[in-house]
Design a protein around this motif. Sequence first.
Motif, short mmCIF file in Angstrom:
data_model
loop_
_atom_site.label_atom_id
_atom_site.label_comp_id
_atom_site.label_asym_id
_atom_site.label_seq_id
_atom_site.Cartn_x
_atom_site.Cartn_y
_atom_site.Cartn_z
N VAL A 45 0.84 -1.21 0.00
CA VAL A 45 0.00 0.00 0.00
C VAL A 45 0.87 1.25 0.00
O VAL A 45 0.63 2.20 -0.76
CB VAL A 45 -0.97 -0.01 1.21
CG1 VAL A 45 -1.70 1.31 1.34
CG2 VAL A 45 -1.95 -1.16 1.07
N THR A 46 1.90 1.25 0.84
CA THR A 46 2.80 2.41 0.90
C THR A 46 3.53 2.59 -0.42
O THR A 46 3.66 3.71 -0.93
CB THR A 46 3.83 2.22 2.04
OG1 THR A 46 3.12 2.01 3.25
CG2 THR A 46 4.74 3.42 2.18
N ALA A 47 4.03 1.51 -0.97
CA ALA A 47 4.77 1.60 -2.24
C ALA A 47 3.89 2.10 -3.36
O ALA A 47 4.32 2.92 -4.18
CB ALA A 47 5.36 0.24 -2.59
N ILE A 48 2.64 1.63 -3.40
CA ILE A 48 1.73 2.06 -4.47
C ILE A 48 1.40 3.54 -4.32
O ILE A 48 1.28 4.26 -5.32
CB ILE A 48 0.44 1.21 -4.47
CG1 ILE A 48 0.77 -0.20 -4.95
CG2 ILE A 48 -0.64 1.82 -5.35
CD1 ILE A 48 -0.39 -1.17 -4.87
N ALA A 49 1.29 4.03 -3.09
CA ALA A 49 1.00 5.44 -2.86
C ALA A 49 2.14 6.32 -3.37
O ALA A 49 1.91 7.40 -3.90
CB ALA A 49 0.75 5.70 -1.38
N LEU A 50 3.39 5.85 -3.21
CA LEU A 50 4.54 6.65 -3.63
C LEU A 50 4.86 6.44 -5.11
O LEU A 50 4.98 7.40 -5.87
CB LEU A 50 5.76 6.31 -2.77
CG LEU A 50 5.60 6.59 -1.27
CD1 LEU A 50 6.81 6.10 -0.50
CD2 LEU A 50 5.39 8.08 -1.03
N VAL A 51 5.03 5.19 -5.50
CA VAL A 51 5.37 4.86 -6.88
C VAL A 51 4.51 3.64 -7.27
O VAL A 51 4.73 2.55 -6.75
CB VAL A 51 6.87 4.51 -7.02
CG1 VAL A 51 7.21 4.16 -8.47
CG2 VAL A 51 7.75 5.61 -6.50
N PRO A 52 3.53 3.79 -8.12
CA PRO A 52 2.58 2.71 -8.42
C PRO A 52 3.22 1.38 -8.82
O PRO A 52 2.74 0.33 -8.46
CB PRO A 52 1.75 3.27 -9.57
CG PRO A 52 1.83 4.75 -9.39
CD PRO A 52 3.19 5.02 -8.82
N VAL A 53 4.32 1.37 -9.53
CA VAL A 53 4.94 0.14 -9.98
C VAL A 53 5.71 -0.55 -8.85
O VAL A 53 5.94 -1.75 -8.88
CB VAL A 53 5.87 0.42 -11.18
CG1 VAL A 53 6.55 -0.84 -11.67
CG2 VAL A 53 5.11 1.09 -12.30
N ALA A 54 6.08 0.17 -7.81
CA ALA A 54 6.92 -0.36 -6.72
C ALA A 54 6.23 -1.50 -5.95
O ALA A 54 6.90 -2.37 -5.42
CB ALA A 54 7.32 0.75 -5.77
N GLY A 55 4.89 -1.53 -5.89
CA GLY A 55 4.17 -2.59 -5.18
C GLY A 55 4.46 -3.96 -5.76
O GLY A 55 4.40 -4.97 -5.06
N PHE A 56 4.81 -3.98 -7.02
CA PHE A 56 5.14 -5.23 -7.70
C PHE A 56 6.36 -5.90 -7.08
O PHE A 56 6.48 -7.11 -7.06
CB PHE A 56 5.39 -4.89 -9.17
CG PHE A 56 5.72 -6.07 -10.03
CD1 PHE A 56 4.73 -6.96 -10.41
CD2 PHE A 56 7.02 -6.29 -10.46
CE1 PHE A 56 5.03 -8.05 -11.21
CE2 PHE A 56 7.32 -7.39 -11.26
CZ PHE A 56 6.32 -8.26 -11.64
N PHE A 57 7.29 -5.11 -6.52
CA PHE A 57 8.54 -5.63 -6.00
C PHE A 57 8.51 -5.94 -4.50
O PHE A 57 9.45 -6.50 -3.97
CB PHE A 57 9.69 -4.65 -6.29
CG PHE A 57 9.89 -4.45 -7.76
CD1 PHE A 57 10.51 -5.45 -8.51
CD2 PHE A 57 9.46 -3.30 -8.40
CE1 PHE A 57 10.68 -5.28 -9.88
CE2 PHE A 57 9.63 -3.14 -9.76
CZ PHE A 57 10.25 -4.13 -10.50
N VAL A 58 7.44 -5.58 -3.82
CA VAL A 58 7.34 -5.83 -2.37
C VAL A 58 6.84 -7.26 -2.16
O VAL A 58 5.87 -7.68 -2.77
CB VAL A 58 6.36 -4.83 -1.71
CG1 VAL A 58 6.19 -5.14 -0.23
CG2 VAL A 58 6.86 -3.41 -1.90
N THR A 59 7.53 -8.01 -1.29
CA THR A 59 7.13 -9.39 -1.01
C THR A 59 6.83 -9.56 0.48
O THR A 59 7.24 -8.75 1.31
CB THR A 59 8.25 -10.39 -1.38
OG1 THR A 59 9.38 -10.14 -0.55
CG2 THR A 59 8.63 -10.27 -2.84
N GLY A 60 6.14 -10.64 0.79
CA GLY A 60 5.92 -11.01 2.19
C GLY A 60 7.15 -11.77 2.68
O GLY A 60 8.18 -11.80 2.01
N THR A 61 7.03 -12.40 3.83
CA THR A 61 8.16 -13.16 4.37
C THR A 61 7.95 -14.65 4.13
O THR A 61 6.83 -15.11 3.89
CB THR A 61 8.34 -12.92 5.88
OG1 THR A 61 7.15 -13.34 6.56
CG2 THR A 61 8.60 -11.46 6.18
N SER A 62 9.03 -15.40 4.22
CA SER A 62 8.97 -16.84 4.05
C SER A 62 8.43 -17.49 5.32
O SER A 62 8.61 -16.98 6.42
CB SER A 62 10.37 -17.40 3.79
OG SER A 62 10.89 -16.86 2.61
#
Length: 182
Positions: A145-162
Amino acid sequence: MAFNSSIALVALLQAAAVQPVAPVAAVAPAPAHATIISPAGPSVLRAGAEVPLRMSETINSNNKALREGHRIRMEVASDVLLGGKVVIPAGSPVTAEITEVRRKGMWGKSGRIEARVLSTRVGDRLIRLSGTFDDKGVTGTAGVVTAIALVPVAGFFVTGTSAQILAGSGVKAFLDEDLQIQ
């Protein structure tokens, strides 16, 4: 007419009083509808008894070798007793199997591991066990959510944890069969 019906009634009562009465036989009690099961004897460890386990190895959802059907090593964490006698000693080897693996992924998707306990070996005897355990990583939803608010494409690169289950972690299992002890 009332006189005739009174005479008939008296005659009927006298006839009933003259007939002999058959003796009443003792009636046996009806059989019980429920079957009473006796408690387990001192030489039977019943199915469903708890068996505490401990992981012998660490498993991680991002391990590429970890797949469904992969066997996991575990061990019995403490002695399983019956009447003060050790039935399954601590340290007995246990086998478990991975039933589902999901790797962490883009858009905050977390990893997940699910497994089931299969059996333990005591001497030359294989004892069936049952039980499941799992772990799920933390989702990266807030980061997305934070990444999309700043740079829309950045949410694509955010992952959860293993997902990860560490060696030494405790797991509960249960006997899947009655054990006859000598």
